[in-house]
Write an enzyme that holds these catalytic residues in place. Structure first.
Site, PDB file in Angstrom:
ATOM      1  N   ASP A  85      -5.482   1.153  -1.126  1.00 45.90           N
ATOM      2  CA  ASP A  85      -5.427  -0.293  -1.287  1.00 45.90           C
ATOM      3  C   ASP A  85      -4.822  -0.931  -0.045  1.00 45.90           C
ATOM      4  OD1 ASP A  85      -2.981   1.026  -2.170  1.00 45.90           O
ATOM      5  OD2 ASP A  85      -2.255  -0.963  -2.715  1.00 45.90           O
ATOM      6  N   GLU A 148      -0.453   1.068  -3.970  1.00 42.46           N
ATOM      7  CA  GLU A 148       0.814   1.216  -3.255  1.00 42.46           C
ATOM      8  C   GLU A 148       1.412  -0.115  -2.849  1.00 42.46           C
ATOM      9  OE1 GLU A 148       3.528   1.875   0.198  1.00 42.46           O
ATOM     10  OE2 GLU A 148       1.702   0.676   0.096  1.00 42.46           O
ATOM     11  N   HIS A 427       0.017  -5.312   7.782  1.00 45.04           N
ATOM     12  CA  HIS A 427       0.162  -6.597   7.091  1.00 45.04           C
ATOM     13  C   HIS A 427      -0.027  -7.791   8.015  1.00 45.04           C
ATOM     14  CE1 HIS A 427       2.666  -4.766   3.531  1.00 45.04           C
ATOM     15  NE2 HIS A 427       1.696  -3.961   3.948  1.00 45.04           N
TER      16      HIS A 427
END
Length: 454
Positions: A85, A148, A427
């Site tokens: 993910d 996760e 991210h």
């Protein structure tokens, strides 16, 4: 054939598989039939299992919550813990986040470094070991987690139903070997609003473990010129527009991983600092003043009462990831990474000594205890041996603020994929993995598996 040569032979396949898995948008979604995390995550799990099957691995799909590929024989099991993910992509990418385009020998896309690129690297490391003829007197199992980034439901489902590795590493952090991970707290700062106020809405961020790159506020009777003058004087990108007597103010930042807020630029915090200059004395204004004085642009929680540190793992990290205010409640979602020698109660007690004065509640939403392994632990020493031989870098094992699957079981550590000095792009927009980086870490993971098989 030497292991390095086998990896070199597989280079084009490694690149192709990395591109293919990046093109699957695997952001967690609402359950869809027997797909607990949505179709994208499920498609990604099936891709990884199919790739393992094509290499002759034994595979199992664990009810679409997790899966694994395995080679070898024996009672001992070496685990490789990866997740498929990804966090939401955010905005303003130079290259599309799900096309896996190659520019300047870099593959761009969400998940290239966190954690799909490393997952593909580990699969090919297992293939190289399988093809090499090295005696497989232990099993090697790559375990695919699917949740996760937002709760670990997938890996926990696996652990409740399947065999746990004897030892494991997860390629989801940094090199060299990581012998400690800070504790993680996620909580909401909640303030009830009982009266109509000048600010009617504040919204920003995606998840607590991401530095937010966007935030907006709706403010009554606010002069647009004042907004633009503030942006110009402080060199801040701000957009603003009018809807009747309400001004919508939009602040922009730079996304980053919540464990490294100094690598980003927090749009929520910048917005709140601006709003405090409006000198509002109502309930929302009082909360904004609390935020500016006790959180502000700080990374370490010092003003809100939890600025702790230790010699083993350094300073506490404090990241505001989400804010949501409309109607009668302000909620600020926070991600804290605290030093390995502290207990979580010390963190909460420190903050409550401040927040109680403002009638603000702290509501815990998630917690992970810190982990710590001595540097002379056998698993650390063997991984460090391979790392030093392959890089010539003799630095010591490290501790981190990130939270990895190493916390999910005994005798597990994080190991790579970022090398010292590389920019942390997990991210963030324009996440990428260099092709040379991808190949180098695949060699290291292959040799690490060979070492752990001894």
């Amino acid at each position: 054939m030497r292991l390095e040569e086998r990896i070199t032979d597989l280079k084009e396949d490694i690149i192709k598989s990395t591109q293919e898995i990046i093109r699957i948008k695997s952001v967690k979604a609402e359950p869809d039939g027997d797909m607990p995390f949505g179709k994208g995550v499920n498609d990604c799990l099936n891709y990884a299992l199919s790739l393992c099957e094509s290499f002759g691995f034994k595979t199992k799909n664990v009810d679409n919550y997790a899966g694994y590929g395995e080679i070898g024989e024996g009672s001992e099991m070496i685990g490789i813990l990866v997740h498929l993910d990804v966090v939401p992509e955010g905005d303003n990418w130079t290259y599309p986040p799900y096309e896996a385009k190659i520019h300047d020998d870099k593959i761009y896309g969400r998940g290239t470094i966190d954690d799909k690129g490393p997952a593909i690297s580990a699969i090919y490391a297992m293939k190289a070991i399988k093809d090499s003829g090295i005696p497989l007197n232990k099993r090697i199992r790559i375990i695919f987690g699917t949740d996760e980034e937002s709760g670990w439901e997938g890996i926990n489902y696996y652990l409740e139903r399947e065999e746990v590795p004897t030892m494991a590493f997860t390629p989801d952090a940094d090199f060299p070997a990581i012998h400690g991970e800070k504790g993680i707290l996620m909580f909401d700062l909640v303030k009830k609003i009982n009266r109509e106020c000048r600010v009617t809405k504040i919204k920003g961020g995606n998840r607590p473990n991401m530095v937010p790159d966007y935030a907006e506020a709706h403010v009554k009777d606010l002069d647009l010129n004042l907004v633009y003058e503030y942006g110009k004087n402080n060199n801040i990108k701000i957009d603003a527009g009018k809807e009747g007597d309400t001004t919508i103010v939009k602040f922009y930042g730079v996304s980053a991983h919540g464990s490294l807020p100094e690598s980003g630029d927090n749009a929520i915090s910048k917005l709140m600092v601006f709003l405090d200059t409006l000198d509002m004395n109502d309930e929302v204004g009082q909360f904004i003043n609390f935020y500016k004085d006790k959180i502000g642009m700080e990374y370490y929680g010092q003003s809100i009462g939890c600025g702790f540190e230790d010699k083993e793992s350094g300073k506490l990290i404090f990241n505001v990831g989400v804010i949501d205010f409309s109607d009668d409640e302000i909620k600020v979602s926070v991600n804290v990474r605290y030093p390995v020698t502290y207990e979580k109660d010390a963190i909460y007690d420190g903050m409550k000594s401040v927040t109680n004065t403002y009638d603000i509640d702290i509501v815990e939403t998630d917690y992970m205890a810190p982990i710590y392994m001595p540097k002379d632990h056998a698993l650390i020493e063997r991984l460090m041996k391979v790392y030093r031989e392959e890089t010539g870098d003799n630095r010591e094992p490290i501790t981190i603020g990130g939270g990895t699957y190493a916390r999910s079981m005994e005798n597990a550590v994080a190991f790579g994929p970022l090398f010292p000095g590389q920019v942390e792009l997990a991210h963030q927009k324009d996440e990428y993995i260099g092709i040379d980086h991808l190949m180098k870490m695949t060699v290291i993971y292959t040799k690490a598996l060979a070492e752990l098989l001894k």
